[in-house]
Scaffold this motif. Structure first.
Motif, PDB file in Angstrom:
ATOM      1  N   VAL A 316       0.855  -1.189   0.000  1.00  0.00           N
ATOM      2  CA  VAL A 316       0.000   0.000   0.000  1.00  0.00           C
ATOM      3  C   VAL A 316       0.893   1.241   0.000  1.00  0.00           C
ATOM      4  CG1 VAL A 316      -1.803   1.263   1.237  1.00  0.00           C
ATOM      5  CG2 VAL A 316      -1.800  -1.257   1.241  1.00  0.00           C
ATOM      6  N   GLY A 317       0.642   2.136  -0.940  1.00  0.00           N
ATOM      7  CA  GLY A 317       1.442   3.350  -1.055  1.00  0.00           C
ATOM      8  C   GLY A 317       0.709   4.580  -0.540  1.00  0.00           C
ATOM      9  N   HIS A 318       1.375   5.735  -0.670  1.00  0.00           N
ATOM     10  CA  HIS A 318       0.800   7.016  -0.251  1.00  0.00           C
ATOM     11  C   HIS A 318       0.076   7.670  -1.426  1.00  0.00           C
ATOM     12  CE1 HIS A 318       2.672   7.374   3.754  1.00  0.00           C
ATOM     13  NE2 HIS A 318       3.679   6.696   3.205  1.00  0.00           N
ATOM     14  N   LEU A 319      -0.997   8.387  -1.121  1.00  0.00           N
ATOM     15  CA  LEU A 319      -1.710   9.166  -2.127  1.00  0.00           C
ATOM     16  C   LEU A 319      -0.853  10.358  -2.533  1.00  0.00           C
ATOM     17  CD1 LEU A 319      -5.244   9.176  -0.441  1.00  0.00           C
ATOM     18  CD2 LEU A 319      -4.561   7.849  -2.463  1.00  0.00           C
ATOM     19  N   GLU A 320      -1.066  10.820  -3.755  1.00  0.00           N
ATOM     20  CA  GLU A 320      -0.307  11.981  -4.232  1.00  0.00           C
ATOM     21  C   GLU A 320      -0.600  13.217  -3.391  1.00  0.00           C
ATOM     22  OE1 GLU A 320      -1.037  12.635  -8.322  1.00  0.00           O
ATOM     23  OE2 GLU A 320      -0.151  10.736  -8.993  1.00  0.00           O
ATOM     24  N   LEU A 339      -2.189   1.099  -4.554  1.00  0.00           N
ATOM     25  CA  LEU A 339      -1.472  -0.168  -4.489  1.00  0.00           C
ATOM     26  C   LEU A 339      -0.285  -0.107  -5.437  1.00  0.00           C
ATOM     27  CD1 LEU A 339      -4.482  -2.671  -4.563  1.00  0.00           C
ATOM     28  CD2 LEU A 339      -3.343  -1.682  -2.568  1.00  0.00           C
ATOM     29  N   GLU A 340       0.897  -0.445  -4.932  1.00  0.00           N
ATOM     30  CA  GLU A 340       2.121  -0.352  -5.715  1.00  0.00           C
ATOM     31  C   GLU A 340       2.748  -1.731  -5.940  1.00  0.00           C
ATOM     32  OE1 GLU A 340       4.564   2.280  -3.460  1.00  0.00           O
ATOM     33  OE2 GLU A 340       3.558   4.102  -4.182  1.00  0.00           O
ATOM     34  N   PHE A 341       3.248  -1.916  -7.165  1.00  0.00           N
ATOM     35  CA  PHE A 341       3.939  -3.147  -7.545  1.00  0.00           C
ATOM     36  C   PHE A 341       5.337  -2.750  -7.999  1.00  0.00           C
ATOM     37  CE2 PHE A 341      -0.601  -3.387  -8.344  1.00  0.00           C
ATOM     38  CZ  PHE A 341      -0.966  -4.481  -7.570  1.00  0.00           C
ATOM     39  N   ASN A 342       6.224  -2.635  -7.024  1.00  0.00           N
ATOM     40  CA  ASN A 342       7.521  -2.020  -7.240  1.00  0.00           C
ATOM     41  C   ASN A 342       8.512  -2.895  -7.990  1.00  0.00           C
ATOM     42  OD1 ASN A 342       6.718   0.352  -5.874  1.00  0.00           O
ATOM     43  ND2 ASN A 342       7.164  -0.619  -3.892  1.00  0.00           N
ATOM     44  N   GLN A 343       8.102  -4.079  -8.371  1.00  0.00           N
ATOM     45  CA  GLN A 343       8.988  -4.902  -9.199  1.00  0.00           C
ATOM     46  C   GLN A 343       9.059  -4.383 -10.640  1.00  0.00           C
ATOM     47  OE1 GLN A 343       6.110  -5.837  -7.838  1.00  0.00           O
ATOM     48  NE2 GLN A 343       5.049  -7.457  -9.005  1.00  0.00           N
ATOM     49  N   TYR A 344       8.095  -3.512 -11.000  1.00  0.00           N
ATOM     50  CA  TYR A 344       8.071  -2.958 -12.358  1.00  0.00           C
ATOM     51  C   TYR A 344       8.681  -1.563 -12.358  1.00  0.00           C
ATOM     52  CZ  TYR A 344       4.945  -6.836 -13.344  1.00  0.00           C
ATOM     53  OH  TYR A 344       4.423  -8.099 -13.487  1.00  0.00           O
ATOM     54  N   THR A 345       9.186  -1.150 -13.524  1.00  0.00           N
ATOM     55  CA  THR A 345       9.859   0.139 -13.661  1.00  0.00           C
ATOM     56  C   THR A 345       8.882   1.293 -13.431  1.00  0.00           C
ATOM     57  OG1 THR A 345       9.427   0.094 -16.044  1.00  0.00           O
ATOM     58  CG2 THR A 345      11.556  -0.754 -15.283  1.00  0.00           C
ATOM     59  N   PRO A 346       9.372   2.399 -12.875  1.00  0.00           N
ATOM     60  CA  PRO A 346       8.513   3.580 -12.722  1.00  0.00           C
ATOM     61  C   PRO A 346       7.966   4.023 -14.082  1.00  0.00           C
ATOM     62  CG  PRO A 346      10.523   3.840 -11.446  1.00  0.00           C
ATOM     63  CD  PRO A 346      10.704   2.613 -12.286  1.00  0.00           C
ATOM     64  N   GLY A 347       6.686   4.338 -14.115  1.00  0.00           N
ATOM     65  CA  GLY A 347       6.041   4.733 -15.359  1.00  0.00           C
ATOM     66  C   GLY A 347       5.355   3.587 -16.069  1.00  0.00           C
ATOM     67  N   SER A 348       5.630   2.351 -15.667  1.00  0.00           N
ATOM     68  CA  SER A 348       4.953   1.205 -16.272  1.00  0.00           C
ATOM     69  C   SER A 348       3.488   1.212 -15.873  1.00  0.00           C
ATOM     70  CB  SER A 348       5.619  -0.099 -15.821  1.00  0.00           C
ATOM     71  OG  SER A 348       4.838  -1.217 -16.193  1.00  0.00           O
ATOM     72  N   ARG A 349       2.625   0.772 -16.752  1.00  0.00           N
ATOM     73  CA  ARG A 349       1.195   0.743 -16.432  1.00  0.00           C
ATOM     74  C   ARG A 349       0.874  -0.298 -15.360  1.00  0.00           C
ATOM     75  NH1 ARG A 349      -1.774  -2.334 -21.482  1.00  0.00           N
ATOM     76  NH2 ARG A 349      -0.334  -4.112 -21.651  1.00  0.00           N
ATOM     77  N   TRP A 350       1.845  -1.211 -15.091  1.00  0.00           N
ATOM     78  CA  TRP A 350       1.642  -2.227 -14.065  1.00  0.00           C
ATOM     79  C   TRP A 350       2.208  -1.797 -12.718  1.00  0.00           C
ATOM     80  CZ3 TRP A 350      -1.570  -5.127 -16.509  1.00  0.00           C
ATOM     81  CH2 TRP A 350      -1.373  -5.425 -17.868  1.00  0.00           C
ATOM     82  N   GLN A 352       1.373   0.684 -10.677  1.00  0.00           N
ATOM     83  CA  GLN A 352       0.480   1.228  -9.662  1.00  0.00           C
ATOM     84  C   GLN A 352      -0.976   1.147 -10.110  1.00  0.00           C
ATOM     85  OE1 GLN A 352       0.100   5.721  -8.621  1.00  0.00           O
ATOM     86  NE2 GLN A 352       1.765   4.964  -7.295  1.00  0.00           N
ATOM     87  N   THR A 353      -1.874   0.973  -9.129  1.00  0.00           N
ATOM     88  CA  THR A 353      -3.306   1.035  -9.396  1.00  0.00           C
ATOM     89  C   THR A 353      -4.005   1.613  -8.175  1.00  0.00           C
ATOM     90  OG1 THR A 353      -5.208  -0.229 -10.209  1.00  0.00           O
ATOM     91  CG2 THR A 353      -3.897  -1.255  -8.488  1.00  0.00           C
ATOM     92  N   MET A 354      -5.234   2.057  -8.351  1.00  0.00           N
ATOM     93  CA  MET A 354      -5.984   2.689  -7.273  1.00  0.00           C
ATOM     94  C   MET A 354      -7.341   2.000  -7.128  1.00  0.00           C
ATOM     95  SD  MET A 354      -7.164   6.690  -6.836  1.00  0.00           S
ATOM     96  CE  MET A 354      -5.458   7.249  -6.819  1.00  0.00           C
TER      97      MET A 354
END
Length: 397
Positions: A316-320, A339-350, A352-354
């Protein structure tokens, strides 16, 4: 003829052993054992059984008795008390059970071939449950046991159909098709402890079916398809079969109407499904109100509505809009959760999701896939397992 000869010889030997004729030195040496041997008999039996030789056990017993006699290690009183030959079945039940409990699964199978009494003891669910728990508890869950029970019920129904067919044909049809030599062979196999006579509903039968790879059971596989980038830090349901030669597993996945397979899966990539839910059913999330930044979670995800869900690891990540961390963070008071999936590169569509914690159901589209139920991870072991699977570099996907 062989059985009659063995029985006759055994009878002669036993009849001589019960005569009142005084024994000479050699006979007494073969029949008497010292108190030291009796105290250490369980250890000797266990060591002999672990070498896989049942008959060597009896031979060693005779030789040890003779050597002890020749060295004059027994007294006259001990000779009188032990004027009989003791075999494995002469042991008290507690001592015999202690020996059997310390045998491996392969050794128990060997013991089962000695005689009917040891066969019944060595096949007890009490002994085999320990072997099941020791080896298979980390990959076999309730779903696998239910599937095995269905297999047992199917076998029982097949046997009942055969019985009913014979019953309908009548006794004359039975006698006409009766083969006495085949019957004798089958009975002989059962006496020798063949696997065909093992009860279908026993834990031993389940264990041996798993060991042989004949029973495919449901479980879950981390990082399916050898850690393909498209499945990194995920866990999918599969049907598994064990290969005892390589000590690995083969998996079959069913994405949509067809099976895909994978081989050489190691034990550490498997787990029992933590939730008893079908991979095609949305998991009801009860943890949404408790989610806070930094929490570890698993979320269901599938490519489209025809595919089964897989479980994906995230945090679980922080809101902007969050202005701070720690005591100054108020993200847990907001209806929206990042929700963050930090195994993927920043900017990837995978990456982060809300989701909406108040009205979360399955959400998504044909491009980004569909996100389903969420489970919060409380177990340190589960979190550690995911971290151990973390890729050595960021996934570009």
């Amino acid at each position: 003829m062989l059985y009659l000869l063995i029985s006759f010889v055994s009878f002669i030997i036993l009849s001589k052993s019960f005569t009142n004729k005084p024994l000479n030195e050699v006979e007494r040496g073969t029949k008497l054992v010292s108190s030291w041997f009796w105290r250490n008999l369980p250890i000797l039996l266990l060591s002999r059984l672990k070498k896989g030789s049942i008959f060597a056990l009896k031979i060693s017993y005779f030789h040890l008795g003779m050597s002890l006699k020749k060295k004059s290690l027994v007294s006259d009183n001990e000779e009188e008390e032990m004027n009989k030959f003791f075999c494995l079945l002469d042991l008290p039940d507690l001592a015999l059970d202690c020996i059997l409990e310390n045998l491996s699964s392969a050794e128990l199978c060997t013991v089962a071939t000695v005689c009917k009494s040891l066969r019944d003891r060595s096949r007890s669910d009490y002994l085999w449950k320990k072997h099941m728990d020791r080896k298979w508890s980390k990959v076999i869950g309730d779903a696998a046991f239910r599937q095995w029970q269905c297999h047992v019920d199917s076998r029982n129904r097949d046997n009942m159909k055969i019985f009913n067919q014979w019953n309908q044909k009548g006794i004359f049809a039975f006698l006409y098709g009766f083969d006495p030599f085949l019957w004798i062979k089958s009975k002989s196999q059962k006496v020798r402890g063949s696997r065909s006579s093992i009860p279908y509903d026993s834990i031993m039968a389940l264990y041996l079916s798993l060991e042989s790879g004949k029973f495919w059971f449901p479980s879950q596989v981390y990082n399916r398809e050898n850690g393909h980038a498209g499945f990194m830090l995920s866990c999918y349901d599969a049907q598994l079969s064990y290969d005892s030669r390589s000590d690995t597993f083969q998996a079959r996945y069913s994405p949509h109407g067809r099976w895909t397979s994978e081989e050489n899966i190691k034990w550490e990539r498997l787990r029992v499904p933590p939730i008893d839910t079908s991979p095609h059913v949305l998991h009801i999330s009860y943890c949404l109100e408790d989610l806070r930044p930094g929490d570890h979670i698993e979320i269901q995800w599938r490519r489209n509505k025809e595919f089964p869900y897989g479980w994906w690891y995230g945090v679980v990540g922080h809101l902007e809009s969050c202005q701070g961390h720690g005591n100054h963070c108020h993200c847990h008071n907001d209806d929206m959760v990042i929700l963050e999936f930090n195994q993927y590169t920043p900017g990837s569509r995978w990456r982060q999701t809300m989701i909406n914690r108040k009205h979360h159901r399955e959400q998504g589209n044909q491009i980004d896939g569909f996100y389903g139920g969420i489970r919060k991870l409380h177990s340190k072991e589960e979190i550690k397992m995911w971290k151990n699977l973390w890729p050595t570099k960021v996934v570009e996907y």
